[in-house]
Design a protein around this motif. Sequence first.
Motif, PDB file in Angstrom:
ATOM      1  N   TRP A   5       0.808  -1.389   0.026  1.00 21.20           N
ATOM      2  CA  TRP A   5      -0.002  -0.068  -0.028  1.00 21.20           C
ATOM      3  C   TRP A   5       0.712   1.308   0.010  1.00 21.20           C
ATOM      4  O   TRP A   5       0.477   2.186  -0.567  1.00 21.20           O
ATOM      5  CB  TRP A   5      -0.895  -0.166   1.195  1.00 21.20           C
ATOM      6  N   SER A  49      -5.963   5.936  11.032  1.00 15.94           N
ATOM      7  CA  SER A  49      -6.562   4.490  10.918  1.00 15.94           C
ATOM      8  C   SER A  49      -5.307   3.720  11.456  1.00 15.94           C
ATOM      9  O   SER A  49      -5.704   2.127  11.251  1.00 15.94           O
ATOM     10  CB  SER A  49      -6.563   4.426   9.260  1.00 15.94           C
ATOM     11  N   LYS A 103      -2.692   2.801  10.206  1.00 17.15           N
ATOM     12  CA  LYS A 103      -2.306   2.203   9.005  1.00 17.15           C
ATOM     13  C   LYS A 103      -1.350   3.094   8.232  1.00 17.15           C
ATOM     14  O   LYS A 103      -1.547   4.273   8.039  1.00 17.15           O
ATOM     15  CB  LYS A 103      -3.438   1.552   8.258  1.00 17.15           C
ATOM     16  N   TRP A 147      -5.022   9.971   4.471  1.00 15.21           N
ATOM     17  CA  TRP A 147      -4.548   8.483   4.468  1.00 15.21           C
ATOM     18  C   TRP A 147      -5.447   7.701   3.365  1.00 15.21           C
ATOM     19  O   TRP A 147      -6.312   8.189   2.911  1.00 15.21           O
ATOM     20  CB  TRP A 147      -4.843   7.925   5.889  1.00 15.21           C
ATOM     21  N   ASP A 148      -4.745   6.550   3.144  1.00 15.72           N
ATOM     22  CA  ASP A 148      -5.526   5.503   2.213  1.00 15.72           C
ATOM     23  C   ASP A 148      -4.752   5.830   0.805  1.00 15.72           C
ATOM     24  O   ASP A 148      -4.466   6.986   0.283  1.00 15.72           O
ATOM     25  CB  ASP A 148      -7.016   5.567   2.071  1.00 15.72           C
ATOM     26  N   SER A 149      -4.012   4.867   0.151  1.00 15.28           N
ATOM     27  CA  SER A 149      -3.334   4.907  -0.985  1.00 15.28           C
ATOM     28  C   SER A 149      -4.265   5.769  -1.952  1.00 15.28           C
ATOM     29  O   SER A 149      -3.563   6.721  -2.598  1.00 15.28           O
ATOM     30  CB  SER A 149      -2.851   3.530  -1.695  1.00 15.28           C
ATOM     31  N   HIS A 172      -7.994  -1.551  -6.113  1.00  8.26           N
ATOM     32  CA  HIS A 172      -7.895  -1.024  -4.559  1.00  8.26           C
ATOM     33  C   HIS A 172      -8.937  -2.045  -3.660  1.00  8.26           C
ATOM     34  O   HIS A 172      -8.605  -2.060  -2.509  1.00  8.26           O
ATOM     35  CB  HIS A 172      -8.590   0.314  -4.563  1.00  8.26           C
TER      36      HIS A 172
END
Length: 220
Positions: free
Chosen positions: A20, A57, A59, A75-77, A112
């Motif tokens: 990720w 998150s 992460k 956040w999050d790819s 995703h």
Amino acid sequence: MGDRMARYTLILGTKDWSSWSLRPYVALRATGAEFEEIVVRLRREDSPERLRAFSPSTKVPVLKIEENGQTTTVWDSLAICETLAERHPDAKLWPDNALTRAVARSYAAEMHSGFAAIRNQLSMDFVRRLQTPDLDDTAKSDIARIIAAWSEVLEKHGGDFLFGRFSIADAMYAPVVSRFTTYGIDVPPVVKRYIDTMFALPAMRDWAAASQKEVDAGEA
């Protein structure tokens, strides 16, 4: 013009493992923007605590944007990649044509949200070369779907990348490029050329060098 006054910090996981993290790293490199990176070692007892300090998150990846006296956390790819596309339109991280762009977004979103069998059975190990494991039918189906999808747009657009020039779709599939190489997945010539093109990117070469250092140091 891109945002030249902003200060970017990209928080990543162990590079040899963190698929990720690889995605927004490659996309951010494609913008040409300067950024600081922080690597959080994964699979350690203190990893969750360290991640909590950076990420709501817990992460990775996380992008910190410092601008106009404020810090914004993304956040999050895919969210990070979309943010970069908006902030750096000159980088052209999506195809120009609206319909082609819609298809490219579909490719990115499918990666995703899908292909769980590949994630579970072919975990990313960026620089090692490992024996192909016994794959179940779901993983084999995932591999066949990816090869067919890549082949279709590579042949249609006739460029070095999935949609002619580099896009977020390529960034999202960068870990699959790694996995296919690590585990010696058999691919047709058009896909092999694409894999070679991806690995020739300076961002991918630099990621590989950093991953090798982690392996050599016993960190991965």
